[in-house]
Enzyme design. Structure first.
Site, PDB file in Angstrom:
ATOM      1  N   CYS A   1       0.887  -1.168   0.000  1.00  0.00           N
ATOM      2  CA  CYS A   1       0.000   0.000   0.000  1.00  0.00           C
ATOM      3  C   CYS A   1       0.917   1.208   0.000  1.00  0.00           C
ATOM      4  CB  CYS A   1      -0.910   0.003   1.229  1.00  0.00           C
ATOM      5  SG  CYS A   1      -1.811   1.557   1.427  1.00  0.00           S
TER       6      CYS A   1
ATOM      7  N   CYS B   1      -0.693   4.432   2.258  1.00  0.00           N
ATOM      8  CA  CYS B   1      -0.686   4.339   3.728  1.00  0.00           C
ATOM      9  C   CYS B   1      -0.094   2.984   4.078  1.00  0.00           C
ATOM     10  CB  CYS B   1      -2.045   4.640   4.343  1.00  0.00           C
ATOM     11  SG  CYS B   1      -3.487   3.858   3.620  1.00  0.00           S
ATOM     12  N   SER B   2      -0.861   2.090   4.668  1.00  0.00           N
ATOM     13  CA  SER B   2      -0.299   0.766   4.970  1.00  0.00           C
ATOM     14  C   SER B   2      -1.416  -0.271   5.001  1.00  0.00           C
ATOM     15  CB  SER B   2       0.436   0.779   6.311  1.00  0.00           C
ATOM     16  OG  SER B   2       1.521   1.679   6.285  1.00  0.00           O
ATOM     17  N   CYS B   3      -2.353  -0.198   4.027  1.00  0.00           N
ATOM     18  CA  CYS B   3      -3.491  -1.115   4.008  1.00  0.00           C
ATOM     19  C   CYS B   3      -3.006  -2.560   3.955  1.00  0.00           C
ATOM     20  CB  CYS B   3      -4.376  -0.809   2.808  1.00  0.00           C
ATOM     21  SG  CYS B   3      -5.135   0.813   2.914  1.00  0.00           S
TER      22      CYS B   3
END
Lengths: 210, 210
Positions: A115, A118-120
């Site tokens: 991601c 962000c950090s999905c």
């Protein structure tokens, strides 16, 4: 593109002094107190959330999905067709896994998930992401230099294998179905699940033979 | 917003460094700030509004902050911005069991009752528009202006660009789009490799030929 002009990553090093850590603790305690005092959330619910994600929701769930797909061709087909429904058959669902897609590694194709914005990450099957997955180094570079990033993990992908990078920019979450290990035929599903690592289900590792 | 969070394609952060046997949390304040974000997030506002809260961090602080430091800064910002502490909810806070049911049910982002007929079909060539909105978007810079191919239709999903700003969910078709690595990164990229990313219809235009 796999060499680095950049210095060793300064962002991951433990760099908080004891004073800075105390300040973080104080800020979090103040926030928690403000929200609980006003009845927005209870401490007991916060405790439950921590307990769920520390003990019940983690990569062991995804490992069971992968091992089941290796052992049951019809489940594998359902997983690749509608991963959300197939994963729910095994009892896994929830926040950050509402819309799942499974992508299959083969001898010709290697998938890896990121991601960049962000950090999905697919929480119901993999739990919470490791620090490296959330780091600027991974998020920035795996899209432009996937072979170099995989080499950082000790994984060399031959030139004749296609790499597919999946950038989780929406609410779709991706699970890599790794290739089974060479001796998979001699193992049962539970033993296979024990071999499946988080990194293999993100796509930065292969599953080693047991 | 063309922010620092839009990291895809940067190569200045050095190698990816994984921490062996990394724990789920590194300290107790991380446990608390994670749980606060998960359990009190919906009371603050939609997921897209909360994501934009992180994107609005000063860029130098963003790159120097750990993941959970960003989550802390975002909650502090949004709790203050919404004024929610001055207007506590009239409903009692959810019990641990009530919230656990949300953890396992999730909060789907598809809106099938608002289903709009998709403009594009699998296989269609599309160009990602060169949009530079000042607010929240999930269209990363590295695909803007690039030509790809519709790989999959995911259904009708909440549109982050409006939902983050109180302008409604504006559900619209969400696609997975494949871009050749060479289209994104030029001739130095592997001609075999490709990048798959989820893009909403408003990010795309038809592209009949190159």
């Amino acid at each position: 593109m796999s060499t680095h002009d950049a210095p060793p990553n300064p962002y991951l090093a433990p760099r908080r002094t004891a004073d800075e850590s105390r300040e973080l603790e104080a800020r979090v305690a103040k926030l928690e107190r403000a929200l609980t005092d006003r009845g927005i959330v209870t401490r007991e619910t916060l405790d439950r959330v921590v307990d769920l994600y520390e003990h019940d929701i983690g990569p062991m769930n995804g490992a069971r999905v992968v091992a089941h797909a290796w052992c049951d061709p019809e489940f594998r087909a359902r997983l690749l067709d509608d991963a959300t429904a197939a994963i729910a058959e095994l009892g896994y669902s929830g926040l950050q896994g509402e819309h799942m897609v499974a992508v299959e590694n083969t001898s010709d194709v290697h998938n890896v998930v990121v991601c960049t914005l962000c950090s999905c990450y697919p929480w119901p099957v993999l739990g919470l992401p490791p620090t490296w997955y959330k780091s600027p180094a991974y998020r920035s570079r795996v899209v432009i230099d996937p072979r170099g990033v995989l080499a950082d993990f000790g994984l060399t992908i031959p030139d004749d294998v296609e790499i597919r990078v999946w950038d989780s920019s929406a609410e779709i979450r991706y699970l890599v179905l790794p290739e089974p290990p060479a001796n998979a035929d001699s193992m049962d599903e539970e033993a296979l699940a024990a071999l499946v690592t988080r990194d293999a289900m993100i796509g930065v590792a292969k599953v080693a033979a047991g | 917003m063309n922010g620092i969070h839009d990291l895809g394609g940067m190569t200045c952060f050095g190698p990816v460094e994984a921490e062996p046997d990394e724990p789920v949390f590194h300290s107790d304040w991380e446990r608390r700030v994670f749980a606060i974000n998960v359990a009190a997030g919906a009371a603050v506002g939609p997921l897209d509004y909360r994501r934009h809260g992180i994107e609005r961090m000063p860029p130098d602080i963003y790159v120097r902050s750990s993941y959970y430091e960003k989550w802390l800064a975002r909650m502090e910002l949004l709790v203050a911005e919404t004024g929610m502490l001055d207007h506590p909810p009239k409903q009692p806070a959810q019990s641990p069991d009530e919230f656990e049911s949300i953890v396992y049910a999730g909060r789907p982002a598809n809106r099938d009752d608002a289903r709009a007929a998709p403009h594009f079909a699998v296989g269609d060539r599309v160009r990602a528009l060169n949009l530079n909105p000042t607010g929240h978007t999930r269209l990363p810079r590295y695909v803007r202006g690039r030509v790809g191919q519709i790989h999959r239709l995911h259904g009708t999903h909440v549109f982050p660009d409006t939902n983050a700003h109180g302008q409604g969910e504006s559900p619209q078709p969400l696609y997975n789009v494949r871009f050749a690595a060479t289209e994104l990164w030029g001739p130095a990229a592997s001609a075999r490799d490709s990048l798959y990313i989820d893009l909403w219809e408003d990010y795309l235009e038809p592209c009949e030929s190159r």
